[in-house]
Design a protein around this motif. Structure first.
Motif, PDB file in Angstrom:
ATOM      1  N   GLN A 150       0.819  -1.205   0.000  1.00 49.21           N
ATOM      2  CA  GLN A 150       0.000   0.000   0.000  1.00 49.21           C
ATOM      3  C   GLN A 150       0.858   1.263   0.000  1.00 49.21           C
ATOM      4  O   GLN A 150       0.371   2.326  -0.343  1.00 49.21           O
ATOM      5  N   SER A 151       2.106   1.150   0.453  1.00 50.52           N
ATOM      6  CA  SER A 151       2.911   2.366   0.565  1.00 50.52           C
ATOM      7  C   SER A 151       3.996   2.451  -0.506  1.00 50.52           C
ATOM      8  O   SER A 151       4.969   3.172  -0.349  1.00 50.52           O
ATOM      9  N   ILE A 152       3.818   1.724  -1.589  1.00 50.84           N
ATOM     10  CA  ILE A 152       4.749   1.874  -2.709  1.00 50.84           C
ATOM     11  C   ILE A 152       4.538   3.250  -3.327  1.00 50.84           C
ATOM     12  O   ILE A 152       3.387   3.639  -3.601  1.00 50.84           O
ATOM     13  N   PRO A 153       5.615   4.016  -3.527  1.00 53.50           N
ATOM     14  CA  PRO A 153       5.443   5.370  -4.070  1.00 53.50           C
ATOM     15  C   PRO A 153       4.693   5.331  -5.401  1.00 53.50           C
ATOM     16  O   PRO A 153       4.977   4.497  -6.263  1.00 53.50           O
ATOM     17  N   LYS A 154       3.746   6.252  -5.527  1.00 50.30           N
ATOM     18  CA  LYS A 154       2.913   6.277  -6.721  1.00 50.30           C
ATOM     19  C   LYS A 154       3.764   6.481  -7.969  1.00 50.30           C
ATOM     20  O   LYS A 154       3.530   5.878  -9.012  1.00 50.30           O
ATOM     21  N   GLY A 155       4.801   7.322  -7.810  1.00 48.99           N
ATOM     22  CA  GLY A 155       5.643   7.661  -8.949  1.00 48.99           C
ATOM     23  C   GLY A 155       6.299   6.446  -9.583  1.00 48.99           C
ATOM     24  O   GLY A 155       6.440   6.379 -10.804  1.00 48.99           O
ATOM     25  N   GLU A 156       6.669   5.469  -8.750  1.00 55.17           N
ATOM     26  CA  GLU A 156       7.365   4.304  -9.307  1.00 55.17           C
ATOM     27  C   GLU A 156       6.445   3.513 -10.216  1.00 55.17           C
ATOM     28  O   GLU A 156       6.852   3.043 -11.289  1.00 55.17           O
ATOM     29  N   VAL A 157       5.187   3.353  -9.757  1.00 52.37           N
ATOM     30  CA  VAL A 157       4.240   2.600 -10.575  1.00 52.37           C
ATOM     31  C   VAL A 157       3.921   3.376 -11.846  1.00 52.37           C
ATOM     32  O   VAL A 157       3.833   2.810 -12.941  1.00 52.37           O
ATOM     33  N   GLU A 158       3.788   4.706 -11.723  1.00 55.64           N
ATOM     34  CA  GLU A 158       3.501   5.526 -12.911  1.00 55.64           C
ATOM     35  C   GLU A 158       4.654   5.457 -13.907  1.00 55.64           C
ATOM     36  O   GLU A 158       4.442   5.349 -15.111  1.00 55.64           O
ATOM     37  N   ALA A 159       5.875   5.473 -13.360  1.00 56.03           N
ATOM     38  CA  ALA A 159       7.046   5.372 -14.241  1.00 56.03           C
ATOM     39  C   ALA A 159       7.033   4.042 -14.974  1.00 56.03           C
ATOM     40  O   ALA A 159       7.333   3.967 -16.179  1.00 56.03           O
ATOM     41  N   ALA A 160       6.664   2.972 -14.251  1.00 57.32           N
ATOM     42  CA  ALA A 160       6.606   1.653 -14.876  1.00 57.32           C
ATOM     43  C   ALA A 160       5.585   1.657 -16.004  1.00 57.32           C
ATOM     44  O   ALA A 160       5.834   1.118 -17.095  1.00 57.32           O
ATOM     45  N   ASP A 161       4.438   2.296 -15.739  1.00 65.08           N
ATOM     46  CA  ASP A 161       3.414   2.386 -16.787  1.00 65.08           C
ATOM     47  C   ASP A 161       3.954   3.149 -17.985  1.00 65.08           C
ATOM     48  O   ASP A 161       3.747   2.758 -19.132  1.00 65.08           O
ATOM     49  N   ALA A 162       4.669   4.222 -17.710  1.00 65.08           N
ATOM     50  CA  ALA A 162       5.196   5.050 -18.790  1.00 65.08           C
ATOM     51  C   ALA A 162       6.176   4.269 -19.651  1.00 65.08           C
ATOM     52  O   ALA A 162       6.271   4.479 -20.860  1.00 65.08           O
ATOM     53  N   TYR A 163       6.916   3.335 -19.028  1.00 62.04           N
ATOM     54  CA  TYR A 163       7.859   2.527 -19.796  1.00 62.04           C
ATOM     55  C   TYR A 163       7.173   1.371 -20.507  1.00 62.04           C
ATOM     56  O   TYR A 163       7.831   0.547 -21.128  1.00 62.04           O
ATOM     57  N   GLY A 164       5.859   1.276 -20.338  1.00 61.03           N
ATOM     58  CA  GLY A 164       5.133   0.210 -21.022  1.00 61.03           C
ATOM     59  C   GLY A 164       5.178  -1.119 -20.305  1.00 61.03           C
ATOM     60  O   GLY A 164       4.860  -2.149 -20.876  1.00 61.03           O
ATOM     61  N   LEU A 165       5.600  -1.096 -19.036  1.00 60.13           N
ATOM     62  CA  LEU A 165       5.559  -2.352 -18.280  1.00 60.13           C
ATOM     63  C   LEU A 165       4.149  -2.530 -17.753  1.00 60.13           C
ATOM     64  O   LEU A 165       3.502  -1.570 -17.339  1.00 60.13           O
TER      65      LEU A 165
END
Lengths: 277, 268
Positions: free
Chosen positions: B140-155
């Protein structure tokens, strides 16, 4: 079925549930008192007192707890008997530790060998309570010590600026404010305390675990009107459900208390409440 | 009898190698050290296996609890609630008698009534529930930015979980998980106190410590020895988990790294 559940022996299991609840009711404030004393001692400016507090907190952590339970009960018992022995029988010449035996004079036995059964049981119960209080007191001390340090420094400085003595600062400013920081830790501790109550069984008190084993075991028609096979599984299932219900209830209650305490505090929780209102 | 002889006789007594009879009288310090030490084999066995299997299940349950689908979320929540809400001691008893009953119906279950398997299963499920709660909190406390960055890279899906979410979850959860591990090792001492019998007096460290305390009426020697062994074990665990922690944090600048804060827990 209704008859079966109200036999004399079943009444004892209901009594033992009460024993567990009494234990909780006595231990929780006692442990809190021990914890408060430990935490205040650890904060003290007098070095030996501070070492005492820190030592108390440090020793109890890091060792398996049941080892402590087993150790403390015998150790406490022997300490009390030893003290009484020194006071009551000054002209006793033999050593107390004779090889593998611990021998004190008859007058120093605790409780007296002639005392009725219920005294023995009560004494056993209170040594258990004291053991629980000492062990949980150390953990409570740790929580409270942390909470005292979490109170914003500015609050204490303001109190000093108003000319309060250290004692007044402690009593009027520090203690009222520390509870909100201590509550998450303390409620966790309460949950742990609930879950530690079956260990009473290890301390020799006839508690619910004892009765569940006793009543669940196979019964032949010779000794009881209600013969049955090995039902211990069902009795322990009932205990499991009892504990689950009890933890759930505590969770709900503690949530409420937390809400009350955060009101008006300078924490994120208090801020969120203020915004919502 | 020299101390070396004692170690040869009792060093592996806990797994049934060596002298059959436990010492009866004239207990020496050496005997106490050796026997309690040999009992530690069981504590380590239960702890390590439950931890390894529990880790895998805990990851699954944590992901299940974080899932938006009720079909996954509800069972995970219940699993965690049941195992965290009730005392481990009662769980041991219940499991033992459950296995005993099952054994009466299906003989397949006979190994389950022995400590090495039955107790291991209980410990495994229990630590899985506690670790799952820790992992869920981390998830629950994974930084939002990391997941968004992953999405941006197409993962997405599995590769996002495997490369971004899971490592971060472990990194965030690791200090709490270390405590859980320490605590699990402490909880292994409960095994032979609940229903599970110590077959041929092959017990864990606390079993032997209690044996000596009962025989000598002197708790001041065996329990401190036990405490010493457990403190050593705790230090080893802290060391090992510290290594993993520094590997999990190796990409971070030194001042933002999480340090391991050891806060041993109590009974469950």
């Amino acid at each position: 079925m209704a008859c079966y559940l109200t036999t004399g022996k079943h009444m004892s299991i209901y009594w033992s549930v009460l024993t567990v609840l009494t234990l909780l009711a006595i231990t929780a404030p006692a442990a809190l008192a021990f914890g408060f004393a430990g935490a205040s001692a650890a904060r003290s400016r007098i070095a030996p007192l501070s070492w005492l507090g820190r030592g108390y907190i440090a020793i109890v952590r890091g060792v398996p707890d049941i080892a402590f339970f087993l150790f403390f009960v015998i150790a406490l018992d022997q300490m009390i008997e030893y003290a009484r022995h020194r006071m009551l029988c000054p002209d006793w010449s033999e050593p107390i530790r004779q090889g593998n035996d611990f021998v004190v004079c008859a007058a120093a036995k605790m409780p007296l060998g002639t005392a009725p059964q219920w005294v023995h049981e009560t004494y056993g119960f209170f040594t258990a309570v004291l053991t629980f209080a000492i062990v949980f007191g150390a953990f409570a001390a740790n929580v409270l010590y942390g909470a005292m340090r979490a109170v914003p420094r500015a609050q204490l400085e303001t109190a000093e600026a108003y000319g309060m003595s250290p004692r007044q600062t402690f009593r009027r400013v520090l203690v009222p404010q520390m509870w909100v920081y201590a509550l998450p830790g303390l409620s966790n501790l309460w949950m742990v305390l609930i879950k530690a109550t079956p260990l009473l069984f290890l301390l020799g008190v006839e508690d619910i675990v004892y009765w569940a084993r006793e009543l669940g075991g196979s019964k032949t028609p010779r000794f009881t009107d209600y013969p049955h096979g090995d039902w211990r599984m069902w009795y322990f299932l009932a205990l499991l459900v009892f504990y689950l219900a009890f933890t759930r209830l505590s969770e709900v209650v503690l949530d409420r208390v937390m809400k009350r305490l955060t009101k008006g505090q300078a924490t994120t929780g208090g801020e969120a409440q203020r915004k919502a209102a | 009898m020299s101390c070396l002889q004692t170690i040869a006789d009792y060093g592996l007594r806990a797994i049934g190698i060596g002298e059959r009879l436990l010492p009866r009288d004239d207990f020496t310090l050496c005997q106490q050290f050796t026997l309690i030490g040999s009992g530690m084999v069981w504590n380590v066995y239960f702890g390590v296996l439950a931890l390894v299997f529990g880790f895998c299940l805990a990851t699954l349950v944590a992901v299940g609890k974080a899932s938006p689908r009720a079909a996954f979320r509800k069972p995970s929540e219940w699993f965690i609630f049941v195992f965290r809400g009730s005392p481990l001691f009662i769980q041991f008893f219940f499991a033992y008698f459950l296995f005993l009953n099952l054994k009466g119906v299906y003989p397949v279950f006979s190994p389950f009534t022995a400590a090495w398997l039955g107790a291991l299963i209980v410990l495994f499920l229990n630590t899985a529930a506690y670790s799952a709660e820790i992992f869920y909190g981390a998830l629950q406390s994974i930084p939002k930015g990391e997941v968004e960055a992953a999405d941006a890279y197409g993962l997405s899906g599995w590769s996002r979980f495997r490369r971004i979410v899971w490592p971060t979850m472990l990194r965030l959860a690791w200090p709490a998980y270390t405590n859980e591990a320490i605590f699990l090792f402490h909880a292994t001492t409960l095994v032979f106190f609940s229903g599970f019998p110590a077959w041929q007096q092959r017990g864990d460290a606390l079993y032997y410590a209690r044996y000596f305390a009962d025989k000598t009426f002197n708790p001041f020697i065996p329990y401190p020895i036990l405490a010493m062994y457990f403190i050593l074990l705790t230090l080893v665990i802290i060391g090992l988990f510290g290594l993993v922690n520094s590997r999990l944090n190796r990409h971070l600048p030194a001042n933002t790294r999480q340090r391991l804060k050891v806060r041993p827990n109590l009974i469950r």
